[in-house]
Motif scaffolding. Structure first.
Motif, PDB file in Angstrom:
ATOM      1  N   SER A 216      15.614  -4.391 -45.627  1.00 24.61           N
ATOM      2  CA  SER A 216      15.675  -5.835 -45.880  1.00 24.61           C
ATOM      3  C   SER A 216      15.508  -6.644 -44.602  1.00 24.61           C
ATOM      4  CB  SER A 216      17.007  -6.197 -46.539  1.00 24.61           C
ATOM      5  OG  SER A 216      18.106  -5.796 -45.724  1.00 24.61           O
ATOM      6  N   GLY A 217      15.041  -6.000 -43.539  1.00 28.17           N
ATOM      7  CA  GLY A 217      14.909  -6.688 -42.264  1.00 28.17           C
ATOM      8  C   GLY A 217      13.563  -7.356 -42.086  1.00 28.17           C
ATOM      9  N   GLU A 218      13.231  -7.610 -40.829  1.00 32.65           N
ATOM     10  CA  GLU A 218      11.989  -8.297 -40.463  1.00 32.65           C
ATOM     11  C   GLU A 218      10.775  -7.517 -40.963  1.00 32.65           C
ATOM     12  OE1 GLU A 218       9.766  -9.748 -36.313  1.00 32.65           O
ATOM     13  OE2 GLU A 218      11.813  -8.943 -36.282  1.00 32.65           O
ATOM     14  N   THR A 219       9.742  -8.232 -41.373  1.00 30.88           N
ATOM     15  CA  THR A 219       8.515  -7.601 -41.848  1.00 30.88           C
ATOM     16  C   THR A 219       7.596  -7.278 -40.680  1.00 30.88           C
ATOM     17  OG1 THR A 219       8.631  -8.742 -43.977  1.00 30.88           O
ATOM     18  CG2 THR A 219       6.486  -7.877 -43.329  1.00 30.88           C
ATOM     19  N   VAL A 220       7.057  -6.064 -40.656  1.00 26.21           N
ATOM     20  CA  VAL A 220       6.131  -5.645 -39.607  1.00 26.21           C
ATOM     21  C   VAL A 220       4.779  -6.297 -39.855  1.00 26.21           C
ATOM     22  CG1 VAL A 220       4.965  -3.693 -38.534  1.00 26.21           C
ATOM     23  CG2 VAL A 220       7.323  -3.439 -39.358  1.00 26.21           C
ATOM     24  N   GLU A 221       4.252  -6.955 -38.826  1.00 27.46           N
ATOM     25  CA  GLU A 221       2.965  -7.623 -38.932  1.00 27.46           C
ATOM     26  C   GLU A 221       1.936  -6.938 -38.045  1.00 27.46           C
ATOM     27  OE1 GLU A 221       3.504 -11.745 -38.043  1.00 27.46           O
ATOM     28  OE2 GLU A 221       4.813 -12.108 -39.772  1.00 27.46           O
ATOM     29  N   ASP A 222       0.675  -7.183 -38.369  1.00 27.20           N
ATOM     30  CA  ASP A 222      -0.429  -6.622 -37.594  1.00 27.20           C
ATOM     31  C   ASP A 222      -0.286  -7.033 -36.130  1.00 27.20           C
ATOM     32  OD1 ASP A 222      -2.820  -5.622 -36.688  1.00 27.20           O
ATOM     33  OD2 ASP A 222      -4.090  -6.824 -37.993  1.00 27.20           O
ATOM     34  N   GLY A 223      -0.294  -6.044 -35.235  1.00 26.14           N
ATOM     35  CA  GLY A 223      -0.174  -6.305 -33.804  1.00 26.14           C
ATOM     36  C   GLY A 223       1.231  -6.215 -33.261  1.00 26.14           C
ATOM     37  N   ASP A 224       2.218  -5.988 -34.128  1.00 25.01           N
ATOM     38  CA  ASP A 224       3.608  -5.859 -33.674  1.00 25.01           C
ATOM     39  C   ASP A 224       3.832  -4.549 -32.931  1.00 25.01           C
ATOM     40  OD1 ASP A 224       4.582  -8.260 -34.578  1.00 25.01           O
ATOM     41  OD2 ASP A 224       5.448  -7.458 -36.420  1.00 25.01           O
ATOM     42  N   ARG A 225       4.788  -4.574 -31.999  1.00 24.60           N
ATOM     43  CA  ARG A 225       5.313  -3.332 -31.416  1.00 24.60           C
ATOM     44  C   ARG A 225       6.566  -2.968 -32.201  1.00 24.60           C
ATOM     45  NH1 ARG A 225       5.081  -0.010 -27.114  1.00 24.60           N
ATOM     46  NH2 ARG A 225       3.454  -1.288 -26.113  1.00 24.60           N
ATOM     47  N   VAL A 226       6.564  -1.768 -32.763  1.00 24.61           N
ATOM     48  CA  VAL A 226       7.670  -1.329 -33.601  1.00 24.61           C
ATOM     49  C   VAL A 226       8.420  -0.184 -32.929  1.00 24.61           C
ATOM     50  CG1 VAL A 226       6.584  -2.033 -35.766  1.00 24.61           C
ATOM     51  CG2 VAL A 226       6.169   0.263 -34.883  1.00 24.61           C
ATOM     52  N   VAL A 227       9.700  -0.072 -33.266  1.00 26.37           N
ATOM     53  CA  VAL A 227      10.526   1.058 -32.847  1.00 26.37           C
ATOM     54  C   VAL A 227      10.767   1.905 -34.087  1.00 26.37           C
ATOM     55  CG1 VAL A 227      12.718   1.781 -31.851  1.00 26.37           C
ATOM     56  CG2 VAL A 227      11.593  -0.297 -31.029  1.00 26.37           C
ATOM     57  N   VAL A 228      10.427   3.182 -34.002  1.00 23.45           N
ATOM     58  CA  VAL A 228      10.487   4.051 -35.178  1.00 23.45           C
ATOM     59  C   VAL A 228      11.027   5.429 -34.817  1.00 23.45           C
ATOM     60  CG1 VAL A 228       8.527   2.910 -36.305  1.00 23.45           C
ATOM     61  CG2 VAL A 228       8.108   4.904 -34.861  1.00 23.45           C
ATOM     62  N   HIS A 229      11.565   6.099 -35.818  1.00 23.43           N
ATOM     63  CA  HIS A 229      11.747   7.545 -35.796  1.00 23.43           C
ATOM     64  C   HIS A 229      10.769   8.123 -36.803  1.00 23.43           C
ATOM     65  CE1 HIS A 229      14.629   9.304 -33.148  1.00 23.43           C
ATOM     66  NE2 HIS A 229      15.664   8.597 -33.552  1.00 23.43           N
ATOM     67  N   TYR A 230      10.208   9.275 -36.503  1.00 23.15           N
ATOM     68  CA  TYR A 230       9.219   9.842 -37.419  1.00 23.15           C
ATOM     69  C   TYR A 230       9.194  11.362 -37.320  1.00 23.15           C
ATOM     70  CZ  TYR A 230       6.352  10.615 -33.281  1.00 23.15           C
ATOM     71  OH  TYR A 230       5.911  11.054 -32.051  1.00 23.15           O
ATOM     72  N   THR A 231       8.742  11.976 -38.395  1.00 24.02           N
ATOM     73  CA  THR A 231       8.428  13.403 -38.413  1.00 24.02           C
ATOM     74  C   THR A 231       7.102  13.569 -39.129  1.00 24.02           C
ATOM     75  OG1 THR A 231      10.733  14.143 -38.406  1.00 24.02           O
ATOM     76  CG2 THR A 231       9.097  15.687 -39.262  1.00 24.02           C
ATOM     77  N   GLY A 232       6.205  14.357 -38.538  1.00 15.40           N
ATOM     78  CA  GLY A 232       4.907  14.615 -39.142  1.00 15.40           C
ATOM     79  C   GLY A 232       4.727  16.087 -39.445  1.00 15.40           C
ATOM     80  N   VAL A 233       4.220  16.388 -40.634  1.00 15.42           N
ATOM     81  CA  VAL A 233       3.968  17.776 -41.034  1.00 15.42           C
ATOM     82  C   VAL A 233       2.526  17.904 -41.522  1.00 15.42           C
ATOM     83  CG1 VAL A 233       6.372  18.135 -41.690  1.00 15.42           C
ATOM     84  CG2 VAL A 233       4.710  17.503 -43.445  1.00 15.42           C
TER      85      VAL A 233
END
Length: 314
Positions: A216-233
């Motif tokens: 429910s937080g801020e919406t990510v917009e094109d060009g934003d710098r985001v902080v994320v955790h991720y896992t890729g398989v």
């Protein structure tokens, strides 16, 4: 074989049960005679004026929250943006110019195994909006070796003032949602780490995004710098090829539909338009991933699956 809706719903229920086990974090240090003697003047966010009697050498790391913050205390693995002022607690000398205050960009810090024990312990007393004084004995600082480059001897303590200007989420905190049949199943551990099961079926032909937890937080917009955790398989064999959780710190990227993006197109597509606090799953078709080129152990033409926790926008 298609993953039945019932199994996906069960995974969601298990995730709810697991995340519900986590308790609110508590400070790992307390105020003491040393930290209470440190006087800090000036407004939060502005360069502090710091005075204290010398020497200050407590038996254990002490912390005093001078300006009360809001929300939960910081935890291991969490990233924050801070102002930082550091002093030799034995001599009273300023170790370096204060950083991250006023017009300066705040410093990103991550609580973790690579952080000095005293800083890690002291920051557990802080929240977003906190001004915290931390007094660190030598054994929780640079130890017997000291740090000659900083002018710190083996017996020198540290006095640190933090202004925690922003604290990013430690993990996605949104409401779980049920995904479609045939989508990989994701179960989340209490600390936020995802467990992923890719179904035994051919991958989707195009990049597909599902919201696993709705934030429910801020919406990510094109060009934003985001902080994320991720896992890729890898879709083919469920092998983990990359994970910020394993590195012990969130990652920060610019996401864009254009040339300025720092991630592959499918990763950016999964994040743009989503809200902070969300966890998204994205099946990335080869043309939106690494295409026909092998990349760091990822076979050419691979379909990828990522689980991404959106922790904040810088």
């Amino acid at each position: 074989m298609r993953l039945p809706l019932a199994l996906t719903a069960t995974a969601t229920a298990v995730a709810l049960a697991l995340t519900g086990c986590a308790s609110a974090p508590e400070p790992q240090a307390e105020p003491g005679a040393s930290s209470d003697l440190v006087e800090v003047r000036g407004d939060f966010g502005e360069t502090p004026r710091v005075d204290f009697p010398t020497p200050l050498v407590p038996d254990a790391t002490q912390c005093t929250e001078l300006v009360e913050g809001e929300g939960d205390y910081l935890v291991d693995g969490q990233q924050a943006l801070v102002g930082l002022a550091v002093y030799n607690g034995t001599t009273g000398e300023e170790i370096q110019e204060p950083q991250g205050f006023g017009d300066q960009d705040p410093l990103p810090v991550v609580l973790g195994a690579n952080t000095l024990t005293g800083l890690r312990t002291g920051l557990s007393c802080a929240r977003e909006g906190s001004r915290v004084v931390v007094v660190i004995p030598p054994e929780d600082g640079f130890g017997d070796a000291g740090n000659a480059g900083l002018g710190i001897g083996a017996d020198d303590s540290l006095v640190v003032v933090f202004d925690v200007q922003e604290a990013f989420l430690p993990k996605a905190n949104g409401s779980p949602r049920i995904t479609r049949d045939g989508f990989p199943a994701v179960v989340t551990a209490p600390d936020g780490r995802p467990g992923i099961t890719v179904p035994d079926r051919e991958p989707f032909e195009t990049t597909e995004v599902e919201v696993l937890k709705q934030g429910s937080g801020e919406t990510v917009e094109d060009g934003d710098r985001v902080v994320v955790h991720y896992t890729g398989v890898l879709w083919d064999d469920n092998t983990v090829f990359d994970s910020s959780w394993e590195s012990g710190a969130p990652a920060s990227f610019i996401v864009s539909e254009g040339s300025g993006s720092q991630v592959i197109p499918g990763f950016a597509e999964a994040l743009i338009g989503q809200q902070v606090g969300s966890q998204v799953g994205v099946v990335i078709a080869p043309e939106d991933g690494y295409g026909d080129a092998e990349q760091a152990g990822i076979p050419a033409g691979s379909t990828l699956f990522f689980v991404i926790d959106i922790l904040g926008v810088v």
